[in-house]
Design an enzyme around this catalytic site. Structure first.
Site, short mmCIF file in Angstrom:
data_model
loop_
_atom_site.label_atom_id
_atom_site.label_comp_id
_atom_site.label_asym_id
_atom_site.label_seq_id
_atom_site.Cartn_x
_atom_site.Cartn_y
_atom_site.Cartn_z
N GLY B 233 34.22 7.35 80.37
CA GLY B 233 34.01 8.78 80.56
C GLY B 233 35.08 9.58 79.85
CB SER B 234 36.13 13.05 80.25
OG SER B 234 36.60 13.09 81.59
N GLY B 238 39.65 9.65 83.18
CA GLY B 238 40.39 8.39 83.03
C GLY B 238 41.82 8.54 83.47
CD GLU B 255 36.08 0.78 76.49
OE1 GLU B 255 36.15 1.45 75.45
OE2 GLU B 255 36.40 -0.41 76.57
#
Lengths: 500, 500, 500, 500
Positions: B233-234, B238, B255
């Site tokens: 995600g963003s 994260g 990721e």
């Protein structure tokens, strides 16, 4: 307790440090005397160190790895030449016995040999691609300046573990040693600089030393130009570093607390058990992260094992670590001693039966020698689950091997563990997915004393990092996945059609 | 824009979900219509999920890995059978075109095949020991419940990447999908449960779905029984996960954002460049983490490249993703559209020349179709360094390849990158330690569209995680270093003598 | 002994072969009846097969490996669908019991799954270069037509082991099966061709079958267009192949004779020993290359072990392999029976005490059923060192584990070996450099029945080849070491100066 | 041509050998003068060497590998100390220029460093088992006495390549050097023995030297106590060894003839080409197995390339290899010269245009200095396909890269190859499965001068062996696949049921 500290410093070529008048007071735990008052790095020094480290990295990363390996080979040669002197200095500053001081330097040498071999490997992969006229591969590249934070109990080996790999991998290094062992660090830094001079073409500031208190460490941990932090020390410290590092997505290699158990099965070779327990529990005065702290003994052999171990505890020679007859030296400082006293008292409250643990050489007010303690516990209470950095061995009884494994795992730490048995079924269970949950699981040796060929580190509150052997070097590099199209078409992965 | 949502749900066997009256409203971005109002998990459901996951793990970890692989093989078979239906549902819920919906399911199938192969590998090492009658080895064991947090843009493949490996490795799985794509998740969960029924002996709750808002994710991230968190995600999300996880020393596979560049060299094959840029920049309406966001073009070919790319941008068909003629579908929602508008405006302020970017199909008030935008920039300003999850391609000019590489690297993200050239010297430099600093570096293909055989992920603010191929499976296991003494002596490592 | 051979052929889709009137007579060992008289390949057919194989190879090698893996995945699917029928045919033609016939097909399926996983790996290495601006890597490429020579006792699995890997690696295949089991081969060939049809784009003649006598094999072995020969069979045959192949530097993978021992230690779990010995010594009527042929028992448990094993030998059901109650079927033919008779007689002359070994069902003149034999030997005489392909188990006594290991190793063959113990010291010694000298060394299981995840094969007269798991796939590829200079200088390795 | 041979021998500590009066006459190719008449080993000496080697092996195999690595580390140190002297001796005995003599010793040193690193690796695998309570692993064990047969052109490095790995792997070594270079061998043997003395605990006869003619080699090759033969030399010799070895299933590592091509593409960097060709074709007077023998030039640059290369050929200094100005020394002997003369004559008959090739310094009747030859050929005739061990460079013209690759591959040998290009498409094709069929394929460097980090060796008549880097060490060990059952059940692989 007689020794000539000046001469030891001189043999390491750092006698000039004794003349400094800085704020960092260094005492030897042997008798508490002051060895030096060192100057420390300022915030600005540290900033310069970072800038120089970035510059060194940019140059070093394009030096071929086997050539980088040659630097480390020379470092190994210099360490061999300095082994006796440096081992003694480590003993002086940490209080560990000379055999262990020398062993620590040997570990530096071993990791250099290993890293030299790696310097012609650093293997990535070539990988079969699903697309015609495409090639895939995975390559490994250096990261940048690596911060190495080390603890007092291995004041030189931990730097070497990290630096040898980091440098061979193409990184630059900044070292923040424990404020309790700055002299050993200074001596090693000097050896490194001598090595660079001999090597000839290393960039300036390839590996730097930042002496000082905690603030310097914090400054380095926060700095976004430092992509990698390898820190050895307490779980508390590790947690703080992890939090700050995670905010900026820095990579961490954490080697934190351990609370290592040994399980003694009915079929174990008792004479081997006793010797293993002795070294693992009392060695380094119980101040290794891999020290044996919990002995879990099958009820059928409990009495015999405990009585044999106690016999050894009674005979062990406590004294100056520089005296070759000594097997246990002093604790590092008063704080360590207080923790031990507190832990023993808590254990007693929890029903523990304490054997040993008394202070000795009390005539030395600033030195903290203790008899190693054995504490028989009915249950694995809170204090047993806590890592006290002192020679306390808790002893517990078990009836089934599954129960013993559950006790082994039922602590917050996950560093090392041992099983003593001649029964291959117990051994295999202990080593299986349903066995020990630690990063290190040994059979018929104690939990301490790892060889550098394996990966070193542990799970849970131990922090998850791995150093030294196996593919630990990958922690010092970034992985790149490459796909190369050498055809004239542009097929998409997964067979997607996009009709431009 | 005509389609029968009910039938798509029915084909995926989830028509019953349309009858729920819960708080989680699901809209299709195609025309904004509501597809369902789903029930969500409560805190207590989530707690039960964790408890059940721990139980499932304890059983699953002792199932032999090749047998675990058989479950994943069957999952692959079931996915093959469901490919058409599931691909369509993904298109419906995310707005990506059908080709990409199908490609995403293919990726699930591919990772299953790969994981089946791994199930007879999961290789550790046997290692030469320095001590006589000692054996060393490194073994890999499962961790426990793995939390998989997925984003809307790959609503099913990312779960499969993680779950296929995690399950083969012996872990249990808890999936927290994006609240924007719960239907795709529900359909996949159903396929998984069908697979388990066919397999016969999988533990209950082996992989569970927790639908709901952010709080559920937070609950799972905080819980100490969940040793591994894989989150896509963003960067913002994260960072929060990393902080919480680091406090409890949980392992993370992150990721996060990408800001991926393509460098076009003078010798590049232009027709190939144009096709690659088209798919990489406009595919998935610019909503891939690997979307091409920056095109860095050599001054000698700049005009030609930009004019050719613009031509393709003008011709590209925008429309319903379920219409096979469409090449670009809608943005996911209004928020995405607003971000795009803001970014274009900021770029203009920074001197950017915008081409495209207008909204189309404005007659659909709740659907956000846009013309993909090209923005010619003089410099790499702040907005260019920021990941806007929309089809905006910034174009920059360069003169030397070193300059192009510096532009490529000079953003906070480090996911993917591409070079277009036929010159092997430029190619090798780009792939070297002094080249791209991204986790993915491609030549003559765009930055998106990775094969599952390589490790996928990136550096810096991308989070450092790796998934999918190579040895990414190691991220789902814990490493144990074992030393076994089968002799009667107890030699210590590093030749230490301890005379008990 | 009642069965319908025609129906079994029909279920495998090869009923038409029964109508051939060729020179290759096929009998079932069950009752000796003739199943078919098959046509065979001529020298010219074989020449065409080679030409076509070369052509197929040139095309296949450029097909991406994951796509090649898809062919093998489909082959696995087809084998799953044909498992029951093919297993029965194998029983019919070899005389092995149905459970083993099915197990053999399962092994084909397993290796397909494994090979599919490999198809996205086939990993080479990227390697650190000592020269600036140089890159090194190691890549693996297909070889060309691979000749697979198989024996009667595993008439289908051995082809699959070789073909699955060879094909995924990009080679073409030519199969020369045993002239005793051509029907099983024909059935498998048909499955392969069905798979190719489904796959769609495989080159013609990708894997071909050459039926016939020894001359065809010799023709293929001599031909320089066949770079790789994988041969399973007797040491005598292997030696001849090796000689011819070595003249033209062809690569060989030899899986030849075994003479596999099991050592029973005092601490062994006897009930486990007895079951393991029963399957390992009597399974496949003693006609596995990994059959247990020598049992080396500690004197303290000798009497008990021998008497328990004899009990099982007395109870074992001998009969038609197609009858699910049978545990031992017939020997393959009269020659096998004669060898057994001769060996037993030689053993007696050497002082051996023979138990069992009598022929049963003698009313079937062309079928050779025997009671499995146990022969207690005083010493490991010549006949014990010789591999007799029949169910003879020689039993020897030992006193020290070193002595037992010496007996294990003191034969010309080096395939498989077992130790039964619960003592980890004995186990580790047996597995160490000073232990078993075989390619396979097991603990607490018999020497037969390998999993496909490990490398299969042995040393000394066993031929040194490895098939199946681990990195055995490398045997089917050629390694290329690549050094790429992307700089403008030309530094020489080892720092040599050559002043042009 | 003035030099003091005695002093060179003395500097290597082998002046006493000059006093021997044995049958092995040693001449220096520099001026043909006799250096010594050496004693040789008898059949009985050789038999003793084998017996002693077996004994040494049995002891050495249980010495921990890292300790074995320490011996090799010391060997590297001793070689560093002896580099100048030994390099000179190599020049004296082989006629290669001093730079190359020193480079050869450097290669010995490099492989020692590499082997030391391996000594803590020698990695096998732990492998996932399909059966519950089973563990699988693959371990690597030493083989026994390794015979190393070396050729005159690398009289010391090839031994080191083999011995460093063989010894670290736990084997003993027997060295049969070329009868043309016994002095270099004797000097190295002395260095090895000095190293053993310093090491302290190496078994006697760990690495032995057997001097003498061909019969001694044959005796060693035939002996079944020698499980491994590593032979470097001509294809003829290799074929004979392979035949004898295959009869007794000995393992061979063959490094035989090469016929190495370089392809010059239109885009190649010509100045780099010329320098690379000069060293690769003329270095070691064309007597490297990796010498560039065929130059395949694109028609568009043919004239320019050929004329530039000729210019360098004209300028190159021929003379005593001990004179630092020389770039080419003499051929090894008269036989070499005759072969060259014959080859040039055959090439002329085939229509070749010869440039150079004349004898120089003809005033020295027993020394064979020649001008390196360039032969422009219309076609790749028989003589071009044949390896002539002399400085002859055949030049061919091509039009398409596919044609050039076909020429490269269309010879019986398969050792090394090069491509000169800046075009990444040509490069990738050359390195692909459809490219060069050699064991070594380089880009923008010549075919000779491998780094020790990669695997060295080639396909087809080159013999298929690999030495030096990557996983070549596996060739010196035997692989054991271990399955360990630690449960109480006995599940069979492939799910077979056998109801005892």
């Amino acid at each position: 307790m007689d020794f000539d500290a000046k001469e030891i410093l001189a043999r390491n070529g750092i006698e000039h440090l004794a003349a400094q008048k800085g704020p960092l007071q260094v005492r030897t735990p042997i008798d508490g005397r002051v060895l030096a008052n060192l100057d420390v790095a300022t915030a600005q020094h540290t900033e310069m160190a970072i800038q120089n480290s970035v510059k060194a990295f940019k140059e070093w990363r394009t030096v071929p790895a086997p050539r980088r390996g040659e630097l480390i080979r020379l470092l190994g040669e210099e360490l061999r030449a300095s082994k006796a002197a440096l081992g003694e200095l480590v003993s002086l500053e940490t209080g560990k016995i000379l055999q262990e001081g020398l062993g620590e330097v040997q570990e530096m040498i071993d990791i250099c040999d290993f890293a030299v071999g790696l310097s012609r490997q650093l293997y990535g992969l070539t990988i079969a691609s699903e697309r015609p006229n495409h090639r895939m591969m995975e390559t490994w590249h250096p990261m940048g300046p690596c911060l190495v934070v080390t603890a007092f109990n291995f004041p030189v080996a931990v730097w070497a573990w990290n630096a040898a790999l980091a440098l061979v991998c193409g990184n630059s290094v900044i070292w923040k040693p424990s404020e309790k062992t700055p002299l050993s660090a200074a001596a090693v830094q000097q050896i490194f600089e001598r090595t660079c001079a001999r090597f000839g073409t290393a960039p300036a500031a390839l590996s730097q030393l930042v002496q000082g208190e905690r603030e310097r460490g914090e400054q380095l941990v926060r700095d976004s130009r430092v992509p990698l932090i390898s820190a050895t020390g307490s779980t508390r410290m590790g947690r703080e570093i992890a939090k700050v590092a995670s905010e900026r997505f820095a990579r961490t290699i954490l080697e934190l607390g351990g609370n290592n158990a040994g399980i003694v099965c009915p079929s174990a070779d008792l004479s081997l058990v006793v010797r293993a327990v002795a070294f693992a529990a009392m060695g380094t005065a119980g101040q290794r992260c891999t020290t044996l702290r919990r002995l879990i003994v099958h009820s059928s052999v409990y009495d015999k094992v405990v009585s044999e171990v106690k016999k050894v505890y009674e005979q062990v020679r406590i004294g100056s670590p520089l005296d070759s007859a000594s097997m246990i030296g002093p604790l590092i400082d008063k704080g360590a001693y207080s923790s031990m006293v507190k832990a023993l008292s808590a254990a007693k409250e929890d029903g523990g039966r304490v054997f040993g643990g008394e202070r000795v050489y009390a005539e030395l007010p600033d030195a903290y020698y203790v008899k190693p303690a054995i504490v028989e516990m009915k249950k694995q209470t809170d204090i047993v689950c806590h890592e006290t950095f002192a020679p306390i061995l808790y002893v517990l009884k078990y009836d089934t091997v599954e129960e013993a494994i559950a006790l082994n795992n039922d602590v917050p730490q996950g560093l090392s563990s041992s099983l003593f048995t001649t029964d291959m079924r117990e051994m295999e269970l202990f080593l299986s997915a349903a066995g020990s949950d630690c990063g290190i699981a040994n059979v018929n040796i104690g939990p301490s004393g790892a060889e550098i060929g394996g990966a070193f580190g542990g799970e849970k509150e131990t922090g998850g990092g791995r150093e030294s052997g196996s593919d630990s070097w990958k922690a010092y590099m970034r992985r790149a996945t490459n796909t190369i199209n050498f055809g004239k078409d542009l097929p998409l992965a997964q067979g997607i059609e996009f009709g431009v």
